[in-house]
Design an enzyme around this catalytic site. Structure first.
Site, short mmCIF file in Angstrom:
data_model
loop_
_atom_site.label_atom_id
_atom_site.label_comp_id
_atom_site.label_asym_id
_atom_site.label_seq_id
_atom_site.Cartn_x
_atom_site.Cartn_y
_atom_site.Cartn_z
N HIS A 106 -13.26 44.29 0.57
CA HIS A 106 -13.11 43.24 -0.45
C HIS A 106 -13.59 43.74 -1.80
CE1 HIS A 106 -13.18 39.19 -2.22
NE2 HIS A 106 -14.32 39.58 -2.77
N GLU A 107 -14.72 44.41 -1.84
CA GLU A 107 -15.23 44.92 -3.12
C GLU A 107 -14.31 46.02 -3.65
OE1 GLU A 107 -17.34 43.27 -4.63
OE2 GLU A 107 -17.87 42.03 -2.90
N HIS A 110 -11.61 44.56 -5.74
CA HIS A 110 -11.93 44.37 -7.15
C HIS A 110 -11.75 45.68 -7.94
CE1 HIS A 110 -13.16 40.29 -6.68
NE2 HIS A 110 -14.19 40.58 -5.90
N HIS A 114 -9.22 46.30 -11.06
CA HIS A 114 -9.64 46.92 -12.32
C HIS A 114 -8.75 48.10 -12.67
CE1 HIS A 114 -12.98 49.09 -14.78
NE2 HIS A 114 -12.22 48.36 -15.56
#
Length: 235
Positions: A106-107, A110, A114
């Site tokens: 999940h991270e 991100h 980006h």
């Protein structure tokens, strides 16, 4: 519905508006705690830990300038786009559980947002300084406006600033849901989880997403409450 003071007590009937958000927040916190703890106890068949999961996803997507590092705390995991650092809580970083790989992925979602210029993430990042300033000042203005009955301007300005928090919470929702969608795709595409583990990973990420929904609901209902108070004072 004005606040009532009497016998040293404070009663505000508009607080009833927040009850659904309070109950849902309690449920979301219970759900994320019980689900993550459950799947922390189940090891992934691939044997990847959170660090290896993150580094494999980043490498597979050509992202080589993001560092993956451990951080203390429980579920303190986050991606810092300014420093390009993906920080994983130690239990996730070193762990080989379903929760560990799901949270790490999940991270990474991100980080992928980006890298690929995902607009909602860019918008959220751009408004963070404004939201931080507005949220810290808004309640000061609101309290001044509430306790000095003739100062409606302060109350209205405080409510306007609090609206920035609501906007931030609403923008956060697609960012978090999209990160989870990317995570699940990467986990399966790279063979880090099988189909059964993918379902379990989805449960972990769905439970975590409920906390963001709860935060947005709380902010919306709080804004509705404040607007009701301001409207009643104008009558």
């Amino acid at each position: 519905m004005m606040p009532y003071y009497g016998m040293g007590m404070f009663y505000d009937p508009t607080m009833m508006i927040l009850i659904p958000a309070i109950l849902f927040t309690m449920y979301a916190q219970f759900k994320v705690s019980s689900t993550t703890n459950r799947f922390f106890r189940i090891k992934s068949r691939s044997g990847y830990n959170g660090q290896e999961t993150a580094e494999r996803i980043l490498a597979a997507n050509g992202i080589r300038d993001v560092r993956v590092v451990p951080i203390r705390g429980t579920l303190t995991d986050h991606y810092d786009p300014r420093k390009k650092v993906l920080r994983l809580s130690e239990e996730v970083y070193y762990g080989t559980s379903i929760t560990s790989v799901a949270v790490a992925a999940h991270e990474c979602g991100h980080a992928l947002q980006h890298a690929y210029g995902y607009k909602p993430l860019e918008i959220r990042g751009a408004i963070v300084p404004v939201v931080n300033f507005a949220s810290s000042l808004s309640w000061i203005l609101i309290f001044v406006g509430l306790f000095f009955s003739g100062n409606n301007t302060m109350l209205q300005l405080g409510i306007l600033m609090f609206s920035a928090t609501v906007i931030f919470q609403l923008v956060t929702l697609p960012v978090e849901f999209n990160a989870s969608k990317r995570a699940l795709f990467q986990l399966q595409d790279l063979g880090i989880v099988d189909s059964g583990e993918a379902r379990d990973s989805r449960k972990v990420l769905s439970a975590a997403a409920m906390t963001y929904v709860a935060a947005a609901l709380t902010a919306i209902l709080q804004l509705a409450r404040l607007l009701l108070i301001a409207n009643n004072r104008d009558d």
